[in-house]
Design a protein around this motif. Structure first.
Motif, PDB file in Angstrom:
ATOM      1  N   THR A  56       0.842  -1.199   0.000  1.00  8.50           N
ATOM      2  CA  THR A  56       0.000   0.000   0.000  1.00  8.50           C
ATOM      3  C   THR A  56       0.877   1.249   0.000  1.00  8.50           C
ATOM      4  OG1 THR A  56      -1.727  -1.187   1.228  1.00  8.50           O
ATOM      5  CG2 THR A  56      -1.845   1.218   1.232  1.00  8.50           C
ATOM      6  N   ILE A  59       2.505   1.724  -3.427  1.00  5.62           N
ATOM      7  CA  ILE A  59       1.532   2.235  -4.398  1.00  5.62           C
ATOM      8  C   ILE A  59       1.315   3.731  -4.195  1.00  5.62           C
ATOM      9  CG2 ILE A  59      -0.935   2.192  -5.018  1.00  5.62           C
ATOM     10  CD1 ILE A  59      -0.765  -0.902  -4.524  1.00  5.62           C
ATOM     11  N   SER A  63       2.536   6.324  -7.067  1.00  2.00           N
ATOM     12  CA  SER A  63       1.448   6.941  -7.828  1.00  2.00           C
ATOM     13  C   SER A  63       1.199   8.394  -7.445  1.00  2.00           C
ATOM     14  CB  SER A  63       0.154   6.148  -7.636  1.00  2.00           C
ATOM     15  OG  SER A  63      -0.354   6.319  -6.321  1.00  2.00           O
ATOM     16  N   TYR A  67      -4.132   5.222  -1.659  1.00  2.00           N
ATOM     17  CA  TYR A  67      -4.446   3.877  -2.135  1.00  2.00           C
ATOM     18  C   TYR A  67      -5.893   3.818  -2.636  1.00  2.00           C
ATOM     19  CZ  TYR A  67      -5.441  -1.104  -2.039  1.00  2.00           C
ATOM     20  OH  TYR A  67      -5.839  -2.377  -2.373  1.00  2.00           O
ATOM     21  N   PHE A  70      -6.083   5.505  -6.008  1.00  2.00           N
ATOM     22  CA  PHE A  70      -5.392   4.702  -7.016  1.00  2.00           C
ATOM     23  C   PHE A  70      -6.257   3.532  -7.467  1.00  2.00           C
ATOM     24  CE2 PHE A  70      -2.800   1.142  -8.354  1.00  2.00           C
ATOM     25  CZ  PHE A  70      -2.000   1.712  -9.330  1.00  2.00           C
TER      26      PHE A  70
END
Length: 184
Positions: A56, A59, A63, A67, A70
């Protein structure tokens, strides 16, 4: 593929008393980051929700999104999954099912867990129709290129791949699956 040796935070003594309290990703990571490894990386397989907590964080860092955003933007929206998302107790979700658990007295209301606790290890909600869209999107090449799909479905240890269990049925068919459980 759960071979890092990280201790699973859901098996630590403080999990029960803390599972109802909202937390942050950094606070969750702090619960297990200073603990010794259960084994040397690569030596064994041991399912660890802590790995999903770290994923998590990766990510979010890679990104630049939360989370929840995303997953909504990169997975659910492209697949048309309008009835899926990151669960929060303060959301009013029409038709949300109540959680139940078995007990010696029969079925009872499940214990409460704040959805900030599981993070990427299981804080999602969905419907059967949306889960079908997920399966079709994943296995029909809408989410991953062929190389990534091969990695996702190639078992490393104990029939476990990158988040999926891959094993052969007695009739020779390959079964790709994963169960899941959380309070309720």
């Amino acid at each position: 593929n759960h071979t890092a040796g990280m201790p699973d935070f859901t098996r630590l003594p403080d999990y029960g008393p803390l599972k109802t309290r909202p937390t942050t990703l950094a606070e969750l990571i702090a619960r297990f980051s200073d603990r010794p490894l259960d084994f040397q990386p690569g030596q064994r397989f041991a399912y660890s929700n802590s790995g999903y907590i770290l994923l998590t964080a990766v990510i979010e860092k890679a990104s630049g999104q939360s989370y929840a955003d995303f997953v909504a933007n990169q997975l659910f929206q492209p697949l048309g999954m309008a009835d899926s998302g990151y669960d929060r107790h303060d959301l009013v979700l029409p038709r949300r099912a109540s959680g139940y658990a078995p007990s010696p007295q029969g079925v009872v209301n499940a214990d409460y867990v704040d959805m900030s606790i599981p993070q990427g290890a299981g804080a999602l909600y969905s419907t059967p129709h949306d889960l079908l869209k997920w399966e079709e999107g994943l296995f029909n090449g809408r989410l991953l290129n062929p190389r990534s799909m091969t990695a996702l479905t190639t078992a490393a240890k104990n029939d476990y791949a990158l988040g999926l269990i891959v094993n052969r049925r007695p009739d020779g068919q390959t079964l790709i699956w994963h169960n899941g459980a959380i309070e309720g």
